[in-house]
Design an enzyme around this catalytic site. Structure first.
Site, short mmCIF file in Angstrom:
data_model
loop_
_atom_site.label_atom_id
_atom_site.label_comp_id
_atom_site.label_asym_id
_atom_site.label_seq_id
_atom_site.Cartn_x
_atom_site.Cartn_y
_atom_site.Cartn_z
N SER A 322 26.22 -5.54 -16.43
CA SER A 322 25.03 -5.11 -17.41
C SER A 322 23.97 -6.15 -16.83
CB SER A 322 25.24 -5.40 -18.63
OG SER A 322 24.15 -5.42 -19.53
N TRP A 325 22.69 -4.70 -13.44
CA TRP A 325 21.94 -3.52 -13.69
C TRP A 325 20.37 -4.13 -13.77
CZ3 TRP A 325 18.45 -2.33 -17.72
CH2 TRP A 325 18.09 -0.89 -17.69
N HIS A 326 20.13 -5.01 -14.28
CA HIS A 326 18.86 -5.65 -14.63
C HIS A 326 18.04 -6.02 -13.24
CE1 HIS A 326 20.10 -5.59 -18.93
NE2 HIS A 326 18.89 -5.62 -19.17
N GLY A 327 18.68 -6.29 -12.37
CA GLY A 327 18.04 -7.07 -11.27
C GLY A 327 19.16 -7.57 -10.18
N PHE A 482 13.17 -3.04 -13.58
CA PHE A 482 14.67 -2.63 -13.58
C PHE A 482 14.85 -1.21 -13.56
CE2 PHE A 482 14.06 -6.27 -16.93
CZ PHE A 482 14.18 -6.95 -15.81
#
Length: 482
Positions: A322, A325-327, A482
Site C-alpha cells: 500500500s 502504491w503511493h509513490g 499517485f
C-alpha cells in the site's frame, strides 16, 4: 482539469445539460456522452495518455469476453495473468522505472562495483494507479465468476474512464459501478441536490482547509532545520489536515458529481481522525483502496488465518505494498511499514475488530477513555504522515528527532502568524462540523435539513463565501501524483 478550477466550473454544467436534455434519457447516448466527456476531461491534462486508457479498456474488455468462453482453468489463468502483467507493467514502467534503476545502481556501488544506468524523463500519467486497479477489479472478478463479463463496450469504457473518479478515486469495483451503466437513469431532483451539497462540502475541505494548510505545511517542512520541535509539530498537524481535506475533499466532489448524473459511488472516507485505534483508522481512511488490497491481496495470501508468522507476514506485505502504491520513494515504504507495526498488536491480540461503531454514538461528547484513544491514534498517524510528506528518509528522521528534543517545549513559531492562526481556527471549526456529522455517512448529509429554509440556505451561502474569501492558492490535488 482540476475540480477547483474555472475550467471544471464551465465543463460540469455543459456536460450536465447535454446529459439530461440532449440524450432524452437514452441509455446508450448517455453512456457514449460519459465516455466522450471523460476523455475530454482527462485529455485536458495531456491527450497523449488517452491511448493508455483506451488500450487498457480494449485489453480488459476482450480478456473478460475470453474468460466467459473459456472453461479450461489453465487458459483462464493465462488470460487473467495477461491482464495483471500488462496493466501492472504499464504502471510499473511509468511510476517505478527510475526508482528501481537508481536503487539498483546504488546497491552495486555499495558493493564496490561501479555501473551506470540512464534514468528516463518519464511523465507519470495522472490517475494511472487508480484506473489500473479499477480495470483489474473487473478481470479478477470475472475470473472468479463473481461478475458476468459485459458485451457492451461503451458501457465498459464508461466504467473505466468515468470522469468524476477517474484520476483520484474512489477506486470502484466492477461489481458495484459497472451494473449502474446498464440501468436506465432518469433525473432525480433530490439526488441532484444531495450531490450539490456534497460538492460544496468537498470544496470547503479542499479550498478552505487543505490549500491553506498546505501553505504552512510547505513552509515548515521545506525549512524544518530552522524550526523548533513545537513548530514542527504544528507543521505535521497542518499536513495531516491538508492531506485529509485534499483527498477526502476530492472524493466528496467525485461522489457529489456522480450523483448529478444518477450514479452512486462508494464512500471513501468515514471520519478517520475520530478513530480510537489504527485498525479503525484504516477502516475509515481511503476505504476503496484499503478494501481493494484486503480483497485482492491480503485474503488471497491467507489473511489473518493461520499461524502467527503468517499473520505478521501478510500484515507487512499489505501495508508495504500500500505504501509503495503511493509513490516510488522509500519514505512511502517506511510509512506503510510503520502502519503495519501500529496494526500488529491489535491483530495479534484479536482486538483489530473493536470499535466498529462510530465513536460516542448517541452522545454529544466522547468519554475520557475514548478521547484519550482518539488523541493517541491521531498522534501515531501524524508521526507516520511525516514520512509521507518528507523529501527523503533522512529528512523524516531529522524532523521527528527534533520533535522529540527539548525544543518541543519551546514556544512555537507561527509562519505568517495571523494567517496561520486563522487556519488553525478554521481547522477547529471544521473538526466541529465533522464531529457533528460523524453519525451520518457524510458530515454534510443531514446538516440543516430540519432547519428553517432561510437559515439552511444562509449556511450554504456562508460556505460559498468562505470558499472565495478564504480560498488559498489553487493547488493540484495531492493524490494526482499517485
Amino acid at each position: 482539469m482540476l475540480f477547483n478550477s474555472i475550467d471544471f466550473a464551465l465543463f460540469l454544467p455543459v456536460v450536465f445539460l447535454l446529459y439530461w436534455f440532449l440524450t432524452n434519457n437514452n441509455l446508450k447516448l448517455q453512456n457514449f456522452l460519459i465516455v466522450a466527456a471523460s476523455y475530454f476531461f482527462y485529455g485536458w491534462w495531456d491527450w497523449r495518455f488517452l491511448s493508455l486508457i483506451l488500450f487498457s479498456t480494449i485489453l480488459d474488455y476482450f480478456i473478460g469476453r475470453g474468460l466467459s468462453k473459456q472453461d479450461d482453468q489453465l487458459k483462464r489463468k493465462m488470460l487473467l495473468w495477461t491482464s495483471i502483467v500488462v496493466n501492472l507493467g504499464f504502471l510499473g514502467f511509468f511510476k517505478y522505472y527510475n526508482f528501481f534503476l537508481d536503487n539498483f545502481v546504488t546497491a552495486y556501488t555499495f558493493l564496490g562495483k561501479e555501473i551506470s544506468g540512464d534514468s528516463l524523463n518519464i511523465i507519470l500519467p495522472v490517475g494511472i494507479s487508480f484506473y489500473t486497479f479499477q480495470t483489474l477489479s473487473y478481470t479478477i472478478d470475472v475470473y472468479k465468476r463473481k461478475l458476468e463479463p459485459t458485451k457492451d463496450f461503451v458501457a465498459f469504457s464508461a466504467f473505466v474512464c468515468f470522469f468524476p473518479q477517474l484520476v483520484a478515486g474512489p477506486i470502484e469495483r466492477a461489481t458495484h459501478l459497472l451494473p449502474q451503466f446498464y440501468k436506465k437513469r432518469t433525473f432525480e431532483y433530490g439526488k441532484a441536490v444531495d450531490g450539490m451539497r456534497q460538492i460544496l462540502w468537498g470544496l470547503i475541505k479542499k479550498v478552505v482547509i487543505a490549500d491553506n494548510c498546505a501553505e504552512f505545511a510547505n513552509i515548515i517542512f521545506n525549512n524544518s532545520s530552522e524550526y523548533s520541535g513545537s513548530t514542527l509539530v504544528l507543521g505535521a498537524i497542518f499536513f495531516s489536515f491538508q492531506i485529509y481535506g485534499d483527498f477526502s475533499g476530492y472524493s466528496d466532489i467525485a461522489i457529489g458529481t456522480s450523483r448529478l448524473f444518477g450514479f452512486d459511488l462508494m464512500q471513501n472516507f468515514s471520519f478517520p481522525y475520530f478513530s480510537r485505534d489504527i485498525a479503525e483508522f484504516w477502516r475509515r481512511w481511503h476505504i476503496s483502496l484499503s478494501t481493494w488490497f484486503r480483497d485482492y491481496v491480503y485474503i488471497p495470501l491467507g489473511g489473518s488465518r493461520g499461524g502467527t508468522l503468517g499473520k505478521i507476514r501478510n500484515t507487512f506485505i499489505i501495508f508495504i505494498v500500500s505504501g509503495f502504491w503511493h509513490g516510488a520513494n522509500w519514505t512511502f515504504v517506511i510509512w506503510g511499514a510503520l502502519n503495519a507495526i501500529y496494526f500488529l498488536p491489535l491483530l495479534l491480540t484479536k482486538n483489530n475488530r473493536n470499535n466498529l461503531e462510530v465513536v460516542a454514538k448517541g452522545n454529544v461528547f466522547p468519554n475520557i477513555k475514548e478521547f484519550l484513544l482518539i488523541v493517541l491514534t491521531f498522534g501515531l498517524t501524524v508521526i507516520a504522515w511525516i514520512f509521507f510528506r518528507a523529501d527523503n528518509v533522512g529528512h523524516a528522521i531529522g524532523y521527528i528527532s527534533e520533535i522529540f528534543s527539548p525544543t518541543l517545549f519551546d514556544n512555537p513559531k507561527f509562519p505568517r502568524k495571523v494567517e496561520s492562526l486563522a487556519t488553525l481556527i478554521m481547522i477547529v471549526v471544521f473538526v466541529l462540523f465533522e464531529w457533528n456529522g460523524r453519525g451520518n455517512k457524510y458530515a454534510i448529509e443531514n446538516l440543516g435539513i430540519k432547519w428553517n429554509r432561510q437559515i439552511r440556505y444562509a449556511l450554504y451561502y456562508v460556505f460559498i463565501i468562505s470558499i472565495f474569501w478564504f480560498g488559498g492558492k489553487e493547488q493540484q490535488f495531492i493524490y494526482f501524483q499517485f
